[in-house]
Design an enzyme around this catalytic site. Structure first.
Site, mmCIF file in Angstrom:
data_model
loop_
_atom_site.group_PDB
_atom_site.id
_atom_site.type_symbol
_atom_site.label_atom_id
_atom_site.label_comp_id
_atom_site.label_asym_id
_atom_site.label_seq_id
_atom_site.Cartn_x
_atom_site.Cartn_y
_atom_site.Cartn_z
ATOM 1 N N LYS A 29 -20.952 6.029 18.325
ATOM 2 C CA LYS A 29 -20.663 5.423 17.021
ATOM 3 C C LYS A 29 -21.555 4.208 16.769
ATOM 4 O O LYS A 29 -22.203 4.086 15.735
ATOM 5 C CB LYS A 29 -19.174 5.042 16.961
ATOM 6 C CG LYS A 29 -18.774 4.264 15.727
ATOM 7 C CD LYS A 29 -18.980 5.059 14.453
ATOM 8 C CE LYS A 29 -18.852 4.182 13.236
ATOM 9 N NZ LYS A 29 -19.173 4.889 11.998
ATOM 10 N N CYS A 60 -19.070 -1.876 7.650
ATOM 11 C CA CYS A 60 -19.433 -1.247 8.929
ATOM 12 C C CYS A 60 -20.758 -1.738 9.520
ATOM 13 O O CYS A 60 -20.768 -2.306 10.603
ATOM 14 C CB CYS A 60 -19.472 0.273 8.769
ATOM 15 S SG CYS A 60 -17.832 0.972 8.525
ATOM 16 N N LYS A 103 -21.030 -5.456 10.695
ATOM 17 C CA LYS A 103 -20.168 -5.795 11.830
ATOM 18 C C LYS A 103 -20.529 -4.973 13.066
ATOM 19 O O LYS A 103 -20.512 -5.488 14.173
ATOM 20 C CB LYS A 103 -18.703 -5.642 11.437
ATOM 21 C CG LYS A 103 -17.987 -4.402 11.889
ATOM 22 C CD LYS A 103 -16.523 -4.447 11.528
ATOM 23 C CE LYS A 103 -15.942 -3.045 11.368
ATOM 24 N NZ LYS A 103 -15.962 -2.204 12.549
ATOM 25 N N LYS A 150 0.828 -1.209 0.000
ATOM 26 C CA LYS A 150 0.000 0.000 0.000
ATOM 27 C C LYS A 150 0.863 1.259 0.000
ATOM 28 O O LYS A 150 0.600 2.223 -0.717
ATOM 29 C CB LYS A 150 -0.895 0.037 1.253
ATOM 30 C CG LYS A 150 -2.156 -0.769 1.107
ATOM 31 C CD LYS A 150 -3.143 -0.498 2.232
ATOM 32 C CE LYS A 150 -4.347 -1.410 2.037
ATOM 33 N NZ LYS A 150 -5.328 -1.348 3.097
ATOM 34 N N GLY A 163 -24.935 -3.579 3.497
ATOM 35 C CA GLY A 163 -23.771 -4.469 3.507
ATOM 36 C C GLY A 163 -22.583 -3.615 3.867
ATOM 37 O O GLY A 163 -22.723 -2.587 4.529
ATOM 38 N N ARG A 205 -16.598 -5.877 1.082
ATOM 39 C CA ARG A 205 -16.741 -6.610 2.346
ATOM 40 C C ARG A 205 -18.225 -6.705 2.715
ATOM 41 O O ARG A 205 -18.934 -5.717 2.761
ATOM 42 C CB ARG A 205 -15.954 -5.894 3.464
ATOM 43 C CG ARG A 205 -14.453 -6.017 3.272
ATOM 44 C CD ARG A 205 -13.673 -5.240 4.325
ATOM 45 N NE ARG A 205 -13.640 -3.815 4.083
ATOM 46 C CZ ARG A 205 -12.907 -2.958 4.800
ATOM 47 N NH1 ARG A 205 -12.176 -3.392 5.789
ATOM 48 N NH2 ARG A 205 -12.922 -1.664 4.522
ATOM 49 N N GLU A 235 -15.406 7.767 13.834
ATOM 50 C CA GLU A 235 -15.430 8.216 12.435
ATOM 51 C C GLU A 235 -16.810 7.923 11.838
ATOM 52 O O GLU A 235 -17.347 6.845 12.036
ATOM 53 C CB GLU A 235 -14.346 7.449 11.658
ATOM 54 C CG GLU A 235 -14.279 7.776 10.199
ATOM 55 C CD GLU A 235 -14.043 9.257 9.962
ATOM 56 O OE1 GLU A 235 -12.992 9.761 10.363
ATOM 57 O OE2 GLU A 235 -14.937 9.906 9.369
ATOM 58 N N PHE A 236 -17.335 8.892 11.075
ATOM 59 C CA PHE A 236 -18.670 8.715 10.497
ATOM 60 C C PHE A 236 -18.682 8.822 8.976
ATOM 61 O O PHE A 236 -19.756 8.879 8.371
ATOM 62 C CB PHE A 236 -19.645 9.739 11.089
ATOM 63 C CG PHE A 236 -19.786 9.629 12.587
ATOM 64 C CD1 PHE A 236 -20.644 8.683 13.141
ATOM 65 C CD2 PHE A 236 -19.040 10.432 13.437
ATOM 66 C CE1 PHE A 236 -20.763 8.556 14.520
ATOM 67 C CE2 PHE A 236 -19.153 10.309 14.818
ATOM 68 C CZ PHE A 236 -20.009 9.376 15.358
ATOM 69 N N LEU A 237 -17.504 8.863 8.340
ATOM 70 C CA LEU A 237 -17.498 9.046 6.877
ATOM 71 C C LEU A 237 -18.163 7.871 6.177
ATOM 72 O O LEU A 237 -18.233 6.766 6.713
ATOM 73 C CB LEU A 237 -16.067 9.230 6.358
ATOM 74 C CG LEU A 237 -15.039 8.102 6.489
ATOM 75 C CD1 LEU A 237 -15.262 6.973 5.505
ATOM 76 C CD2 LEU A 237 -13.648 8.667 6.301
#
Ligand code: NAD
Length: 384
Positions: A204, A260, A263, A37, A257, A328, A151-153
Site C-alpha cells: 500500500k 492519502c 500522509k 453520520k 493533495g 483534507r 485499499e486502493f480506491l
C-alpha cells in the site's frame, strides 16, 4: 458465497466498501461511532460526496442486506468478517495516528463471540496488523485471524474502483483465512495476490509513494518545459504511450493533495527512518510537491509585477481533485491562505466542497461564491 460482514468506520473507504459488498449479495452492517453520520445514512442520505454511492446504498437497504448502526458490539457479534476502515490521520511527526484503529480493535475484541476474520483496510505502518492482533489477544480468548487488506480506491471513482479493482492484496498468516477472503473478492477480480502481512502493508505505502513520485516527476518536467519552451501535455502524452511508463499520473499541475498521498508518503519516510533508512528519493518527492503549490503564486507575482495587494483573484476548485468533497490537505488551502496573507481579494467557488473547505479554512477573509462565472467576473486572474 454470501458472508456476514461488519465494516467499522463509514468514511470514504468503509462506506463504499460496505455498499459494494452488499451489492455482491453479502449481509453488511456498517458501523460508525459518529451518530450524526449513521442518522444521515439511516434517513437515506450519504454523508460524503461520491458519485453513484447514494443509489447503490439505497439498493442495498431495499434488498435488506445493508444496515447502518453505531452499535459496534452488536455488529461484530452478528458477523464472521470484520473490516476495519477507520481513519489513520497523520500525527505532527508525520507518523500515522493509530489511536482510532487500536480503540476499534479493543472494542472488537471485547465483543468477540467465536472465530472471526479481522481484516484491516485502513492504511497502517508495517507491523501494525501484528500489533493489533497482540492487542486483541490481550483482551479475548476467542480465535481470530488477522488479514491485511489494503485499499486502493480513488475518491471520485470509488465505486468503479471497488467493483473493478486492478488487484486485491491479501496479507495473511493463515491459509484458510486467506482463502475465505479470496472467495469474497473473486466476483470482483481474478487478480488476487496473497502474501505475508508485512508485505501487504508495504504494498500500500509503496504504491502510493510510487504514484506520488510520478506526479512530482512530471511537475518538475513541466517546470523545465516552461523554461525551455516545450509543452508538458505533449511531453506526457509522448511518454505515456511507452508501455513501460504508462499514461496515468502524468498530468502536471499544482501537485497531489488529499487524505492519502501527503500522509502516506510522510508515513513511509518515518517507517524507513525507524529502520535507519533515509528514503532520499521520497523526501525529494514530498519537497517538490510542497513547493509546486506555490508555483501558481509565483506566476501571479510575475504577472502582477510583484504588486499583489488589492488584486482580485478567483479560485475555481477547493477540493484536492474533481468529483470529491474531500478537502483534507487540498493545495487550495495553502494557496488561498497565502493569497489572503498578501492582501489579495480572493473569490472562491467549488460545486461540492465549499462547506467542508469553510470548516477547515474558516469563513473569514474570502468571498465565497455559488457560481463559477460569478466568481470570475471582474477578477484580475482565475486560478484553476
Ligand atoms: P474517514 O475519516 O473518511 O472515515 C473514518 C471513519 O471512521 C469516520 O467516519 C469515523 O467516525 C470512524 N471511526 C473512527 N473510529 C471509530 C471507531 N472506534 N468505531 C467506529 N467508527 C470509527 O477515513 P477514510 O478516508 O475512509 O480512510 C480510512 C482509512 O482508509 C485510512 O487509513 C486511509 O488512509 C485509508 N484509505 C483511504 C482512501 C481514501 O481515498 N479516502 C483510499 C485508500 C485507503
Amino acid at each position: 458465497m454470501d458472508m456476514n460482514i461488519a465494516v467499522i468506520g463509514t468514511g470514504y473507504v468503509g462506506l463504499v466498501s460496505g455498499v459494494c459488498f452488499a451489492k455482491l449479495g453479502n449481509r453488511v452492517i456498517c458501523v460508525d461511532k459518529d451518530p450524526g453520520k449513521i442518522d444521515v445514512l439511516n434517513a437515506g442520505g450519504i454523508p460524503i460526496y461520491e458519485p453513484g454511492l447514494r443509489e447503490l446504498a439505497a439498493a442495498g437497504r431495499a434488498a435488506g442486506n445493508l444496515t447502518f448502526t453505531t452499535d459496534l458490539s452488536g455488529a461484530v457479534r452478528q458477523s464472521d468478517i470484520i473490516m476495519l476502515a477507520v481513519g489513520t490521520p497523520p500525527l505532527p511527526s508525520g507518523e500515522a495516528n493509530l489511536a482510532f484503529i487500536e480503540e476499534a480493535a479493543l472494542e472488537i475484541a471485547d465483543a468477540m463471540n467465536g472465530y472471526k476474520i479481522i481484516a484491516v483496510k485502513s492504511t497502517v505502518p508495517v507491523g501494525t496488523n501484528e500489533r493489533l492482533g497482540e492487542l486483541m489477544r490481550s483482551r479475548t480468548n476467542e480465535r481470530f485471524d488477522g488479514i491485511s487488506l489494503p485499499e486502493f480506491l480513488r475518491e471520485g471513482s470509488a465505486i468503479r474502483d471497488t467493483l473493478h479493482p486492478d488487484r486485491i492484496i491479501i496479507g495473511a498468516a493463515s491459509r484458510s483465512a486467506a482463502d475465505t477472503m479470496a472467495r469474497l473478492h473473486r466476483p470482483l477480480t481474478e487478480r488476487i495476490v496473497v502474501t505475508d502481512i508485512r508485505s501487504a502493508e508495504m504494498i500500500k505505502y509503496a504504491s502510493n509513494a510510487f504514484l506520488a513520485t510520478k506526479i512530482s516527476f512530471i511537475n518538475e518536467i513541466a517546470n523545465i518545459c516552461e523554461k525551455v519552451g516545450a509543452d508538458v501535455t505533449k511531453v506526457a502524452e509522448g511518454m505515456g504511450y511507452d508501455s513501460r511508463i504508462g499514461p496515468s499520473f502524468l498530468r502536471a499541475g499544482i501537485g497531489y493533495g488529499g487524505s492519502c498521498f501527503p500522509k502516506d508518503t510522510r508515513a513511509l519516510m518515518q517507517i524507513a527512518g525507524h529502520v535507519d533508512y533515509d528514503f532520499k528519493l521520497l523526501r525529494s518527492v514530498v519537497e517538490v510537491n510542497q513547493d509546486q503549490r506555490y508555483n501558481v503564486i509565483r506566476k501571479l507575482e510575475t504577472i502582477f509585477g510583484g504588486e499583489m495587494a488589492g488584486k482580485t483573484v478567483a479560485v475555481w476548485g477547493l477540493a484536492f481533485k474533481p468529483n470529491t468533497d474531500d478537502v483534507r490537505d487540498s493545495p487550495a488551502l495553502d494557496i488561498i491562505r497565502h493569497l489572503v496573507d498578501q492582501q489579495v481579494k480572493v473569490r472562491a467557488y467549488d460545486p461540492i466542497a465549499l462547506g467542508n473547505f469553510q470548516a477547515l479554512f474558516g469563513k473569514e477573509g474570502v468571498a465565497w461564491c455559488d457560481d463559477a462565472m460569478e466568481t470570475a467576473r471582474g477578477a484580475d486572474a482565475v486560478c484553476l
